[in-house]
Design a protein around this motif. Structure first.
Motif, PDB file in Angstrom:
ATOM      1  N   MET A   1       0.836  -1.169   0.000  1.00  0.00           N
ATOM      2  CA  MET A   1       0.000   0.000   0.000  1.00  0.00           C
ATOM      3  C   MET A   1       0.890   1.245   0.000  1.00  0.00           C
ATOM      4  O   MET A   1       1.967   1.247   0.577  1.00  0.00           O
ATOM      5  N   GLY A   2       0.427   2.288  -0.665  1.00  0.00           N
ATOM      6  CA  GLY A   2       1.167   3.537  -0.726  1.00  0.00           C
ATOM      7  C   GLY A   2       0.226   4.720  -0.638  1.00  0.00           C
ATOM      8  O   GLY A   2      -0.982   4.586  -0.845  1.00  0.00           O
ATOM      9  N   TYR A   3       0.796   5.868  -0.320  1.00  0.00           N
ATOM     10  CA  TYR A   3       0.012   7.100  -0.187  1.00  0.00           C
ATOM     11  C   TYR A   3       0.690   8.224  -0.956  1.00  0.00           C
ATOM     12  O   TYR A   3       1.907   8.324  -0.975  1.00  0.00           O
ATOM     13  N   GLU A   4      -0.107   9.040  -1.549  1.00  0.00           N
ATOM     14  CA  GLU A   4       0.316  10.272  -2.211  1.00  0.00           C
ATOM     15  C   GLU A   4      -0.267  11.400  -1.375  1.00  0.00           C
ATOM     16  O   GLU A   4      -1.388  11.310  -0.882  1.00  0.00           O
ATOM     17  N   TYR A   5       0.495  12.496  -1.180  1.00  0.00           N
ATOM     18  CA  TYR A   5      -0.012  13.571  -0.340  1.00  0.00           C
ATOM     19  C   TYR A   5       0.502  14.928  -0.823  1.00  0.00           C
ATOM     20  O   TYR A   5       1.513  15.030  -1.509  1.00  0.00           O
ATOM     21  N   ILE A   6      -0.255  15.953  -0.440  1.00  0.00           N
ATOM     22  CA  ILE A   6       0.127  17.337  -0.720  1.00  0.00           C
ATOM     23  C   ILE A   6       0.054  18.103   0.596  1.00  0.00           C
ATOM     24  O   ILE A   6      -0.971  18.069   1.294  1.00  0.00           O
ATOM     25  N   LEU A   7       1.149  18.783   0.924  1.00  0.00           N
ATOM     26  CA  LEU A   7       1.229  19.611   2.124  1.00  0.00           C
ATOM     27  C   LEU A   7       1.271  21.075   1.732  1.00  0.00           C
ATOM     28  O   LEU A   7       1.847  21.429   0.714  1.00  0.00           O
ATOM     29  N   ARG A   8       0.685  21.924   2.589  1.00  0.00           N
ATOM     30  CA  ARG A   8       0.846  23.367   2.432  1.00  0.00           C
ATOM     31  C   ARG A   8       1.900  23.794   3.456  1.00  0.00           C
ATOM     32  O   ARG A   8       1.781  23.507   4.648  1.00  0.00           O
ATOM     33  N   CYS A   9       2.930  24.478   2.990  1.00  0.00           N
ATOM     34  CA  CYS A   9       4.005  24.951   3.857  1.00  0.00           C
ATOM     35  C   CYS A   9       3.662  26.335   4.401  1.00  0.00           C
ATOM     36  O   CYS A   9       2.761  27.005   3.892  1.00  0.00           O
ATOM     37  N   SER A  10       4.410  26.769   5.413  1.00  0.00           N
ATOM     38  CA  SER A  10       4.130  28.048   6.064  1.00  0.00           C
ATOM     39  C   SER A  10       4.231  29.236   5.121  1.00  0.00           C
ATOM     40  O   SER A  10       3.594  30.266   5.337  1.00  0.00           O
ATOM     41  N   ASP A  11       5.015  29.104   4.041  1.00  0.00           N
ATOM     42  CA  ASP A  11       5.142  30.202   3.077  1.00  0.00           C
ATOM     43  C   ASP A  11       4.106  30.136   1.963  1.00  0.00           C
ATOM     44  O   ASP A  11       4.154  30.898   1.010  1.00  0.00           O
ATOM     45  N   GLY A  12       3.157  29.186   2.072  1.00  0.00           N
ATOM     46  CA  GLY A  12       2.088  29.067   1.084  1.00  0.00           C
ATOM     47  C   GLY A  12       2.405  28.142  -0.074  1.00  0.00           C
ATOM     48  O   GLY A  12       1.529  27.858  -0.891  1.00  0.00           O
ATOM     49  N   THR A  13       3.642  27.662  -0.173  1.00  0.00           N
ATOM     50  CA  THR A  13       3.987  26.730  -1.246  1.00  0.00           C
ATOM     51  C   THR A  13       3.426  25.354  -0.926  1.00  0.00           C
ATOM     52  O   THR A  13       3.045  25.066   0.216  1.00  0.00           O
ATOM     53  N   LEU A  14       3.365  24.523  -1.950  1.00  0.00           N
ATOM     54  CA  LEU A  14       2.837  23.172  -1.792  1.00  0.00           C
ATOM     55  C   LEU A  14       3.953  22.158  -1.993  1.00  0.00           C
ATOM     56  O   LEU A  14       4.768  22.292  -2.907  1.00  0.00           O
ATOM     57  N   TYR A  15       3.962  21.145  -1.154  1.00  0.00           N
ATOM     58  CA  TYR A  15       4.939  20.062  -1.239  1.00  0.00           C
ATOM     59  C   TYR A  15       4.192  18.787  -1.579  1.00  0.00           C
ATOM     60  O   TYR A  15       3.163  18.477  -0.969  1.00  0.00           O
ATOM     61  N   VAL A  16       4.694  18.039  -2.546  1.00  0.00           N
ATOM     62  CA  VAL A  16       4.079  16.800  -2.988  1.00  0.00           C
ATOM     63  C   VAL A  16       5.000  15.644  -2.633  1.00  0.00           C
ATOM     64  O   VAL A  16       6.199  15.695  -2.902  1.00  0.00           O
ATOM     65  N   GLY A  17       4.436  14.595  -2.035  1.00  0.00           N
ATOM     66  CA  GLY A  17       5.244  13.450  -1.663  1.00  0.00           C
ATOM     67  C   GLY A  17       4.460  12.158  -1.724  1.00  0.00           C
ATOM     68  O   GLY A  17       3.247  12.154  -1.918  1.00  0.00           O
ATOM     69  N   SER A  18       5.168  11.049  -1.526  1.00  0.00           N
ATOM     70  CA  SER A  18       4.544   9.735  -1.435  1.00  0.00           C
ATOM     71  C   SER A  18       5.255   8.949  -0.347  1.00  0.00           C
ATOM     72  O   SER A  18       6.412   9.218  -0.018  1.00  0.00           O
ATOM     73  N   THR A  19       4.547   7.980   0.216  1.00  0.00           N
ATOM     74  CA  THR A  19       5.087   7.212   1.327  1.00  0.00           C
ATOM     75  C   THR A  19       4.305   5.914   1.499  1.00  0.00           C
ATOM     76  O   THR A  19       3.225   5.765   0.928  1.00  0.00           O
TER      77      THR A  19
END
Length: 95
Positions: A1-19
């Motif tokens: 099983m895996g997950y894809e995710y999007i985070l909002r950072c404190s400066d408003g940028t978006l970070y994309v990752g998987s885990t």
């Protein structure tokens, strides 16, 4: 099983990752032990995540979404895949 995710950072940028472990990975990001990108932009907030049957599917989506603009990522977070259909540069240039 895996997950894809999007985070909002404190400066408003978006970070994309998987885990393979979403809760653990989010805790790592929030503790400053995630990527160097998020470490410099704490705190982070989970905006979107999706579970996949296989981690390679999540990784493929990560790479796909990483190529998207901030606006396209936000449209996807807010409206799903239907919200970004037709967002290719070629399609927008022709319109």
């Amino acid at each position: 099983m895996g997950y894809e995710y999007i985070l909002r950072c404190s400066d408003g940028t978006l970070y994309v990752g998987s885990t393979i472990d979403l809760d653990r990975r989010l805790a790592q990001h929030q503790a400053g032990q995630g990527s160097a990108y998020t470490r410099r932009r704490l705190p982070v907030e989970m905006l979107w995540s999706e579970e996949f049957a296989r981690v390679d599917e999540a990784f493929a989506w990560e790479k796909r979404i990483q190529g998207w603009s901030h606006a396209k990522r936000m449209a996807f977070v807010e409206g799903g895949i239907d919200a970004v259909v037709g967002w290719s540069r070629r399609t927008r240039a022709a319109g």
